[in-house]
Design a protein around this motif. Structure first.
Motif, PDB file in Angstrom:
ATOM      1  N   ARG A  10      31.764 -14.342 104.693  1.00 12.01           N
ATOM      2  CA  ARG A  10      33.205 -14.535 104.814  1.00 12.01           C
ATOM      3  C   ARG A  10      33.588 -15.992 104.548  1.00 12.01           C
ATOM      4  O   ARG A  10      34.592 -16.270 103.894  1.00 12.01           O
ATOM      5  CB  ARG A  10      33.689 -14.118 106.208  1.00 12.01           C
ATOM      6  CG  ARG A  10      33.521 -12.644 106.522  1.00 12.01           C
ATOM      7  CD  ARG A  10      34.257 -11.767 105.547  1.00 12.01           C
ATOM      8  NE  ARG A  10      34.277 -10.375 105.992  1.00 12.01           N
ATOM      9  CZ  ARG A  10      34.495  -9.344 105.204  1.00 12.01           C
ATOM     10  NH1 ARG A  10      34.683  -9.541 103.905  1.00 12.01           N
ATOM     11  NH2 ARG A  10      34.523  -8.118 105.682  1.00 12.01           N
ATOM     12  N   ALA A  13      33.386 -16.582 100.889  1.00 13.20           N
ATOM     13  CA  ALA A  13      34.511 -15.928 100.225  1.00 13.20           C
ATOM     14  C   ALA A  13      35.790 -16.744 100.393  1.00 13.20           C
ATOM     15  O   ALA A  13      36.592 -16.867  99.455  1.00 13.20           O
ATOM     16  CB  ALA A  13      34.703 -14.521 100.781  1.00 13.20           C
ATOM     17  N   LEU A  14      35.988 -17.310 101.572  1.00 12.64           N
ATOM     18  CA  LEU A  14      37.180 -18.126 101.813  1.00 12.64           C
ATOM     19  C   LEU A  14      37.129 -19.431 101.021  1.00 12.64           C
ATOM     20  O   LEU A  14      38.155 -19.877 100.488  1.00 12.64           O
ATOM     21  CB  LEU A  14      37.319 -18.410 103.310  1.00 12.64           C
ATOM     22  CG  LEU A  14      37.819 -17.231 104.147  1.00 12.64           C
ATOM     23  CD1 LEU A  14      37.529 -17.454 105.634  1.00 12.64           C
ATOM     24  CD2 LEU A  14      39.317 -17.014 103.920  1.00 12.64           C
ATOM     25  N   ASP A  16      35.521 -19.850  98.141  1.00 12.76           N
ATOM     26  CA  ASP A  16      35.774 -19.465  96.744  1.00 12.76           C
ATOM     27  C   ASP A  16      37.254 -19.189  96.514  1.00 12.76           C
ATOM     28  O   ASP A  16      37.820 -19.548  95.471  1.00 12.76           O
ATOM     29  CB  ASP A  16      34.958 -18.216  96.390  1.00 12.76           C
ATOM     30  CG  ASP A  16      33.469 -18.503  96.257  1.00 12.76           C
ATOM     31  OD1 ASP A  16      33.103 -19.684  96.119  1.00 12.76           O
ATOM     32  OD2 ASP A  16      32.676 -17.542  96.303  1.00 12.76           O
ATOM     33  N   ALA A  17      37.898 -18.536  97.486  1.00  6.86           N
ATOM     34  CA  ALA A  17      39.320 -18.239  97.379  1.00  6.86           C
ATOM     35  C   ALA A  17      40.142 -19.526  97.408  1.00  6.86           C
ATOM     36  O   ALA A  17      41.149 -19.645  96.697  1.00  6.86           O
ATOM     37  CB  ALA A  17      39.750 -17.314  98.516  1.00  6.86           C
ATOM     38  N   ALA A  39      40.705 -13.818  99.588  1.00  8.99           N
ATOM     39  CA  ALA A  39      39.338 -13.542 100.050  1.00  8.99           C
ATOM     40  C   ALA A  39      39.193 -12.138 100.615  1.00  8.99           C
ATOM     41  O   ALA A  39      38.074 -11.704 100.917  1.00  8.99           O
ATOM     42  CB  ALA A  39      38.938 -14.566 101.109  1.00  8.99           C
TER      43      ALA A  39
END
Length: 202
Positions: A10, A13-14, A16-17, A39
């Motif tokens: 997570r 993902a955050l 990358d977002a 994300a």
């Protein structure tokens, strides 16, 4: 509550977002809810992992630095001669992973924000020291110490300059041209040093 074992995924993902959002916006003026939506998590979960947006932005900057440092260390481990070490560091900074639109835009945004954020300014200083040290690992064996120091500063300025110019214009980044121009400077500097040595010895 977040599922056990999901936190690293997570958090990545955050981050990358955040990079995606910053790259698209061209600034750090993005919200936690916007980043969380990209994300695929809730805003509450994003705050659970990072607290405030400033913490997520710091983590994003640290992620960029960690990736660049890992790529540089790998490239240097495969370089043989001092000249190859210099070329390897130049190539890493313009690799497909590093020299892409969203990453370029993120770097520029962080540079701007660092003018008022001591934390981001400290991280950028870490980046500058690492780049200088990596370049000196090759240049120190090719040039007198003072000239090597100056050349490392110039190469770093050229790299940063290409990122800034690319961030301010449209179109895909031209990594090949950037590498060629920075490498041309290195070749010219080494040629001048060689000519100077020959004159001194004659």
């Amino acid at each position: 509550m977040p599922k056990v074992g999901m936190e690293p995924l997570r958090r990545k993902a955050l981050i990358d977002a955040a990079l995606s959002a910053i790259g698209e916006r061209g600034s750090l003026d993005v919200t936690m809810s916007e980043i969380a939506s990209r994300a695929g998590v809730s805003s509450a979960l994003a705050h659970h992992y990072f607290g405030a947006k400033a913490e997520l932005l710091q983590a994003t900057m640290q992620h960029l630095l960690a990736e660049l440092n890992a790529d540089a260390r790998h490239a240097l481990s495969r370089a043989g001669s001092p000249r190859e070490r210099v070329s390897a560091i130049i190539a890493v900074n313009f690799s497909a992973k590093q020299f892409r639109p969203e990453t370029i835009a993120a770097w520029l945004a962080f540079y701007v924000e660092a003018q008022k954020s001591p934390t981001l300014r400290r991280l950028l200083r870490i980046y500058a020291r690492r780049l200088h040290s990596n370049l000196m690992s090759g240049l120190a064996n090719l040039l007198p110490r003072h000239e090597a120091q100056q050349s490392a500063e110039t190469i770093a300025a050229l790299i940063d300059g290409f990122y800034i110019r690319c961030a301010l214009k449209q179109g895909e980044p031209d990594a090949r041209s950037a590498i060629a121009q920075v490498t041309d400077y290195v070749a010219l500097k080494l040629a001048q040093a060689g000519a100077s040595t020959c004159r001194t010895q004659s």
